[in-house]
Scaffold this motif. Structure first.
Motif, short mmCIF file in Angstrom:
data_model
loop_
_atom_site.label_atom_id
_atom_site.label_comp_id
_atom_site.label_asym_id
_atom_site.label_seq_id
_atom_site.Cartn_x
_atom_site.Cartn_y
_atom_site.Cartn_z
N GLY A 5 0.81 -1.23 0.00
CA GLY A 5 0.00 0.00 0.00
C GLY A 5 0.83 1.27 0.00
N LEU A 6 2.00 1.20 -0.64
CA LEU A 6 2.93 2.33 -0.65
C LEU A 6 2.75 3.20 -1.87
CD1 LEU A 6 6.49 0.99 0.24
CD2 LEU A 6 5.07 2.52 1.55
N PHE A 7 2.75 4.50 -1.67
CA PHE A 7 2.72 5.46 -2.77
C PHE A 7 3.94 6.37 -2.65
CE2 PHE A 7 0.26 9.40 -4.54
CZ PHE A 7 0.95 9.31 -5.74
N LEU A 8 4.86 6.23 -3.62
CA LEU A 8 6.08 7.03 -3.65
C LEU A 8 5.87 8.12 -4.69
CD1 LEU A 8 8.26 3.84 -3.84
CD2 LEU A 8 8.21 5.32 -1.85
N SER A 9 5.81 9.38 -4.26
CA SER A 9 5.33 10.44 -5.17
C SER A 9 6.42 11.38 -5.67
CB SER A 9 4.23 11.25 -4.47
OG SER A 9 4.76 11.98 -3.39
N GLY A 10 7.68 11.15 -5.29
CA GLY A 10 8.71 12.09 -5.75
C GLY A 10 8.38 13.50 -5.28
N ASP A 11 8.68 14.50 -6.12
CA ASP A 11 8.49 15.89 -5.67
C ASP A 11 7.08 16.43 -5.89
OD1 ASP A 11 11.05 15.79 -4.83
OD2 ASP A 11 11.79 17.45 -6.03
N TYR A 12 6.10 15.60 -5.58
CA TYR A 12 4.69 16.03 -5.58
C TYR A 12 4.11 15.72 -4.21
CZ TYR A 12 5.12 16.01 -10.68
OH TYR A 12 5.53 16.26 -11.96
N LEU A 13 3.04 16.44 -3.86
CA LEU A 13 2.24 16.10 -2.66
C LEU A 13 3.08 16.12 -1.39
CD1 LEU A 13 0.22 13.11 -4.14
CD2 LEU A 13 -0.25 15.54 -4.37
N SER A 14 3.88 17.17 -1.26
CA SER A 14 4.69 17.34 -0.06
C SER A 14 3.90 18.14 0.97
CB SER A 14 5.97 18.09 -0.43
OG SER A 14 6.64 18.52 0.73
N ASP A 15 4.19 17.91 2.24
CA ASP A 15 3.57 18.73 3.28
C ASP A 15 4.39 19.98 3.56
OD1 ASP A 15 5.60 17.03 4.25
OD2 ASP A 15 4.94 17.31 6.32
N ILE A 16 5.61 20.07 2.98
CA ILE A 16 6.44 21.26 3.26
C ILE A 16 6.75 22.09 2.02
CG2 ILE A 16 7.56 20.41 5.37
CD1 ILE A 16 10.00 19.91 3.35
N GLU A 17 6.35 21.59 0.84
CA GLU A 17 6.56 22.36 -0.39
C GLU A 17 5.24 22.45 -1.15
OE1 GLU A 17 11.19 21.13 -1.50
OE2 GLU A 17 9.56 20.33 -2.72
N PHE A 18 4.90 23.67 -1.58
CA PHE A 18 3.78 23.82 -2.52
C PHE A 18 4.30 23.32 -3.88
CE2 PHE A 18 6.15 27.77 -2.06
CZ PHE A 18 6.49 28.09 -3.38
N PRO A 19 3.46 23.17 -4.89
CA PRO A 19 3.94 22.68 -6.18
C PRO A 19 5.07 23.54 -6.77
CG PRO A 19 1.57 22.51 -6.10
CD PRO A 19 1.98 23.25 -4.86
N PHE A 20 6.16 22.89 -7.13
CA PHE A 20 7.25 23.56 -7.84
C PHE A 20 7.12 23.15 -9.32
CE2 PHE A 20 10.68 23.81 -4.23
CZ PHE A 20 9.77 24.45 -3.40
N ILE A 21 6.70 24.11 -10.16
CA ILE A 21 6.41 23.77 -11.57
C ILE A 21 7.61 24.14 -12.43
CG2 ILE A 21 4.71 24.00 -13.43
CD1 ILE A 21 2.86 25.32 -11.21
N PHE A 22 8.53 23.21 -12.61
CA PHE A 22 9.73 23.50 -13.40
C PHE A 22 9.56 23.13 -14.87
CE2 PHE A 22 12.36 22.68 -9.31
CZ PHE A 22 12.02 23.94 -8.83
N SER A 23 8.53 22.34 -15.18
CA SER A 23 8.42 21.83 -16.55
C SER A 23 7.18 22.36 -17.26
CB SER A 23 8.45 20.31 -16.49
OG SER A 23 7.89 19.73 -17.61
N ASN A 24 5.97 22.08 -16.74
CA ASN A 24 4.77 22.49 -17.46
C ASN A 24 3.56 22.51 -16.52
OD1 ASN A 24 2.20 21.75 -19.11
ND2 ASN A 24 3.64 22.47 -20.66
N TYR A 25 2.85 23.64 -16.55
CA TYR A 25 1.70 23.82 -15.66
C TYR A 25 0.59 22.81 -15.93
CZ TYR A 25 -2.55 25.88 -13.71
OH TYR A 25 -3.74 26.05 -13.03
#
Length: 267
Positions: free
Chosen positions: A160-180
């Protein structure tokens, strides 16, 4: 480096820098790790932990995306089988990532006891729903562009693991480096993952691991809210962000860049 979370077969290490995580998951036949990172001493710590548990199991490393902080430990694990997206494998800027690592080490006088290399991918994920069966585990991958164009979501069942990389962080809002628009679609995809898989544990690339279902939902809703508001933000979002994210002052310029990026992508 601290162990941020440990339960049964899952251990999550957290770097002192940017609360960056490296997750280590043990199965009967394999050890799976995400993004070994940051400082040489931290990589050493992860390595010795893996050496303790590996036995004759195969080590797999899942790279969630190609930002230099996420591939910085690659050279320390030459024996690993590497899993990443097709875009990660075909990244035209591999040299840039390596240069950024070298600049970082130069800037802080850091020596590493391994060569800095861009990961060579053994298992390439080129479509949503790509599955890898590892003994009793089913690992399902989803493309996750938006933050970078080569992002990857990973679901490991029955853990039941979800590894999300740099999305859905509790300490960072979305960082959009590629495409909105890609980012918006990827957050919607995360929502579908919750509907289609039995997720019990969420491990982000930065921030805290959570097993609280409401918290996982909140992270998705916070991202959606931010992305919606971004298009017509007249400055009121800043107040929301400064209340919601304790390190907002350090990330302010990213919010400004996001606004520009969103406008460009939507016009």
């Amino acid at each position: 480096m601290v162990i941020q979370f440990q339960k049964e077969n899952i251990t999550v290490f957290q770097s002192v820098l940017y609360m960056t995580t490296s997750a280590i998951i043990e199965t009967n036949e394999a050890v799976i790790m995400t993004d070994p990172n940051w400082l040489p001493t931290e990589i050493e710590e992860i390595k010795s932990y893996i050496n303790e548990i590996i036995g004759d199991k195969q080590l797999y490393i899942i790279y969630t995306h190609s930002d230099f902080d996420h591939i910085i430990g690659s050279g320390a694990f030459p024996e690993a089988k590497v899993i990443a997206s097709k875009q990660f494998d075909e990244n035209p800027n591999k040299e840039d990532s390596i240069q950024k690592i070298k600049q970082f080490d130069q800037g802080y006088y850091l020596n590493r006891n391994y060569s800095v290399v861009y990961p060579t991918v053994d298992i390439i994920v080129s479509e949503d729903g790509h599955k890898l069966e590892l003994d009793s585990q089913t690992i399902t991958f989803y493309q996750a562009p938006g933050h970078t164009n080569d992002g990857l979501f990973t679901v490991i069942e029955p853990y039941g693991l979800f590894l999300s990389g740099d999305y859905l962080s509790d300490i960072e809002f979305p960082f959009i480096f590629s495409n909105y628009k890609d980012y918006v679609n990827t957050v919607n995809k995360a929502e579908n993952i919750l509907l289609n898989h039995h997720i019990t544990t969420h491990i982000p690339g930065h921030g805290l691991t959570t097993q609280n279902q409401q918290e996982i939902r909140k992270r998705i809703n916070d991202s959606k809210y931010y992305l919606e508001q971004l298009l017509h933000d007249n400055g009121e979002l800043e107040r929301y962000l400064s209340l919601e994210y304790p390190f907002f002052e350090g990330m302010k310029s990213i919010h400004t860049d996001n606004k520009k990026m969103a406008k460009e992508n939507v016009e």
